[in-house]
Design a protein around this motif. Structure first.
Motif, PDB file in Angstrom:
ATOM      1  N   PRO A  25     -29.992  -6.247  92.186  1.00  0.00           N
ATOM      2  CA  PRO A  25     -30.085  -4.781  92.220  1.00  0.00           C
ATOM      3  C   PRO A  25     -29.178  -4.170  93.282  1.00  0.00           C
ATOM      4  O   PRO A  25     -28.521  -3.161  93.027  1.00  0.00           O
ATOM      5  CB  PRO A  25     -31.561  -4.547  92.544  1.00  0.00           C
ATOM      6  CG  PRO A  25     -32.258  -5.741  91.990  1.00  0.00           C
ATOM      7  CD  PRO A  25     -31.317  -6.882  92.162  1.00  0.00           C
ATOM      8  N   ALA A  26     -29.147  -4.783  94.455  1.00  0.00           N
ATOM      9  CA  ALA A  26     -28.313  -4.227  95.520  1.00  0.00           C
ATOM     10  C   ALA A  26     -26.846  -4.184  95.091  1.00  0.00           C
ATOM     11  O   ALA A  26     -26.112  -3.247  95.401  1.00  0.00           O
ATOM     12  CB  ALA A  26     -28.480  -5.038  96.799  1.00  0.00           C
ATOM     13  N   PHE A  29     -26.405  -1.147  92.733  1.00  0.00           N
ATOM     14  CA  PHE A  29     -26.456   0.136  93.418  1.00  0.00           C
ATOM     15  C   PHE A  29     -25.307   0.288  94.409  1.00  0.00           C
ATOM     16  O   PHE A  29     -24.824   1.389  94.649  1.00  0.00           O
ATOM     17  CB  PHE A  29     -27.811   0.307  94.119  1.00  0.00           C
ATOM     18  CG  PHE A  29     -28.949   0.443  93.155  1.00  0.00           C
ATOM     19  CD1 PHE A  29     -28.918   1.427  92.175  1.00  0.00           C
ATOM     20  CD2 PHE A  29     -30.029  -0.415  93.195  1.00  0.00           C
ATOM     21  CE1 PHE A  29     -29.960   1.559  91.263  1.00  0.00           C
ATOM     22  CE2 PHE A  29     -31.073  -0.290  92.289  1.00  0.00           C
ATOM     23  CZ  PHE A  29     -31.029   0.699  91.321  1.00  0.00           C
ATOM     24  N   LYS A  30     -24.855  -0.821  94.931  1.00  0.00           N
ATOM     25  CA  LYS A  30     -23.693  -0.759  95.811  1.00  0.00           C
ATOM     26  C   LYS A  30     -22.468  -0.304  95.024  1.00  0.00           C
ATOM     27  O   LYS A  30     -21.646   0.475  95.511  1.00  0.00           O
ATOM     28  CB  LYS A  30     -23.438  -2.131  96.431  1.00  0.00           C
ATOM     29  CG  LYS A  30     -22.368  -2.144  97.495  1.00  0.00           C
ATOM     30  CD  LYS A  30     -22.299  -3.522  98.148  1.00  0.00           C
ATOM     31  CE  LYS A  30     -21.318  -3.534  99.303  1.00  0.00           C
ATOM     32  NZ  LYS A  30     -21.296  -4.854  99.975  1.00  0.00           N
ATOM     33  N   LEU A  32     -22.548   1.647  92.497  1.00  0.00           N
ATOM     34  CA  LEU A  32     -22.713   3.078  92.236  1.00  0.00           C
ATOM     35  C   LEU A  32     -22.639   3.903  93.515  1.00  0.00           C
ATOM     36  O   LEU A  32     -22.560   5.133  93.452  1.00  0.00           O
ATOM     37  CB  LEU A  32     -24.063   3.328  91.552  1.00  0.00           C
ATOM     38  CG  LEU A  32     -24.204   2.804  90.125  1.00  0.00           C
ATOM     39  CD1 LEU A  32     -25.662   2.864  89.680  1.00  0.00           C
ATOM     40  CD2 LEU A  32     -23.315   3.598  89.168  1.00  0.00           C
ATOM     41  N   GLY A  33     -22.647   3.249  94.645  1.00  0.00           N
ATOM     42  CA  GLY A  33     -22.726   3.940  95.917  1.00  0.00           C
ATOM     43  C   GLY A  33     -21.396   4.388  96.483  1.00  0.00           C
ATOM     44  O   GLY A  33     -21.267   4.593  97.682  1.00  0.00           O
ATOM     45  N   ASP A  34     -20.429   4.542  95.626  1.00  0.00           N
ATOM     46  CA  ASP A  34     -19.141   5.101  96.057  1.00  0.00           C
ATOM     47  C   ASP A  34     -18.840   6.304  95.172  1.00  0.00           C
ATOM     48  O   ASP A  34     -18.969   6.227  93.949  1.00  0.00           O
ATOM     49  CB  ASP A  34     -18.036   4.054  95.909  1.00  0.00           C
ATOM     50  CG  ASP A  34     -16.686   4.601  96.329  1.00  0.00           C
ATOM     51  OD1 ASP A  34     -16.289   4.411  97.484  1.00  0.00           O
ATOM     52  OD2 ASP A  34     -16.035   5.246  95.478  1.00  0.00           O
ATOM     53  N   PHE A  38     -18.973   6.372  91.140  1.00  0.00           N
ATOM     54  CA  PHE A  38     -20.005   7.127  90.435  1.00  0.00           C
ATOM     55  C   PHE A  38     -19.372   8.112  89.462  1.00  0.00           C
ATOM     56  O   PHE A  38     -19.839   8.279  88.334  1.00  0.00           O
ATOM     57  CB  PHE A  38     -20.892   7.868  91.443  1.00  0.00           C
ATOM     58  CG  PHE A  38     -22.109   8.491  90.833  1.00  0.00           C
ATOM     59  CD1 PHE A  38     -23.214   7.715  90.540  1.00  0.00           C
ATOM     60  CD2 PHE A  38     -22.137   9.843  90.545  1.00  0.00           C
ATOM     61  CE1 PHE A  38     -24.347   8.289  89.967  1.00  0.00           C
ATOM     62  CE2 PHE A  38     -23.261  10.419  89.966  1.00  0.00           C
ATOM     63  CZ  PHE A  38     -24.371   9.644  89.679  1.00  0.00           C
ATOM     64  N   ALA A 103     -31.896   2.003  86.216  1.00  0.00           N
ATOM     65  CA  ALA A 103     -32.876   3.064  86.464  1.00  0.00           C
ATOM     66  C   ALA A 103     -34.290   2.498  86.496  1.00  0.00           C
ATOM     67  O   ALA A 103     -35.130   2.942  87.281  1.00  0.00           O
ATOM     68  CB  ALA A 103     -32.750   4.149  85.396  1.00  0.00           C
TER      69      ALA A 103
ATOM     70  N   ALA B  26     -24.004   9.375  95.230  1.00  0.00           N
ATOM     71  CA  ALA B  26     -23.372   8.201  95.822  1.00  0.00           C
ATOM     72  C   ALA B  26     -24.049   7.846  97.138  1.00  0.00           C
ATOM     73  O   ALA B  26     -24.230   6.661  97.459  1.00  0.00           O
ATOM     74  CB  ALA B  26     -21.880   8.453  96.035  1.00  0.00           C
ATOM     75  N   LYS B  30     -25.723   4.344  97.637  1.00  0.00           N
ATOM     76  CA  LYS B  30     -25.176   3.546  98.726  1.00  0.00           C
ATOM     77  C   LYS B  30     -26.290   3.038  99.634  1.00  0.00           C
ATOM     78  O   LYS B  30     -26.256   1.899 100.101  1.00  0.00           O
ATOM     79  CB  LYS B  30     -24.175   4.391  99.522  1.00  0.00           C
ATOM     80  CG  LYS B  30     -23.408   3.634 100.563  1.00  0.00           C
ATOM     81  CD  LYS B  30     -22.352   4.534 101.182  1.00  0.00           C
ATOM     82  CE  LYS B  30     -21.448   3.771 102.132  1.00  0.00           C
ATOM     83  NZ  LYS B  30     -20.402   4.657 102.700  1.00  0.00           N
ATOM     84  N   GLY B  33     -27.832   0.216  98.109  1.00  0.00           N
ATOM     85  CA  GLY B  33     -26.877  -0.843  97.806  1.00  0.00           C
ATOM     86  C   GLY B  33     -26.768  -1.908  98.862  1.00  0.00           C
ATOM     87  O   GLY B  33     -25.753  -2.596  98.954  1.00  0.00           O
TER      88      GLY B  33
END
Lengths: 111, 111
Positions: A25-26, A29-30, A32-34, A38, A103, B26, B30, B33
DNA sequence: CCACTGAATCGACATCCGTCGATGAATCGC
DNA sequence: GCGATTCATCGACGGATGTCGATTCAGTGG
């Protein structure tokens, strides 16, 4: 064993999540974390037909083509998108269900 | 204006997402993430009663207390969790609806 | 008032990450 | 086969990030 003994709270319910189980999961999401990535996912998902060629994605940003290619690679390796080459162009699309599965990871337990 | 003209695809449907609108999501993803932070959210969410004191969280990891405090701060600033001090201890809980709102951001448009 | 405990902050350090320019690989048209 | 175009990879660089030890702050109880 130092501090937790004094806190004296009820034990965690369910299985919260193991250290290994958090890695997957990390990773998603990582990815998506930019902000750029995204937006890339948004651009690909919003395209009717579900496919976008890299040239369109590149032109949507004020970044160089190698940089976009780099972000697409990260999204690809996270399992969120996939690519297919047709002739000169490479088309990207969302992996079906990948965003839904991500999600679902955010569902709050016990509610 | 170089490449996109030749690609000649239909325009993006809907409003894919603006550059500014991508910053918020994001930031949240992040925060999620990182394996440690994802586990922290899991630990807090899985706790019945919805509250966990920092000492319990710290003891669940092989990391120092400042490091856990650092991750909690990032999660707090992302709006996913909130804290309350009661006496000597500080308790963390999930911000109601925050995870649901994050999950809703992953809904695929046009489907 | 002072020692003690729980938690946040600070400063430092190694590593990771986003970005670029340059180059290489794949494909098409001539 | 050759040049042109699209995209991926490589190497490098600066800034962000995760981690730690040391310190500071907050609250409790002698």
């Amino acid at each position: 064993m130092i501090a937790s003994a004094d806190c004296a709270r009820p034990p965690l319910t369910g299985q919260p999540i193991s250290e290994a189980a958090a890695a997957g999961p990390a990773r998603v999401f990582k990815a998506l974390g930019d902000p750029v990535r995204f937006r890339l996912v948004s651009l690909i998902g919003a395209r009717q037909g579900g496919e976008v060629c890299v040239c369109d994605l590149t032109s949507a940003f004020d970044l160089t083509q190698p940089t976009i290619s780099h972000h697409l690679k990260i999204l690809r390796e996270s399992g969120l998108i996939e690519s297919e080459r047709r002739g000169t162009w490479v088309y990207y699309r969302l992996v079906p269900g990948a965003l839904d599965r991500a999600a679902a990871l955010l569902a709050v337990p016990r509610v």
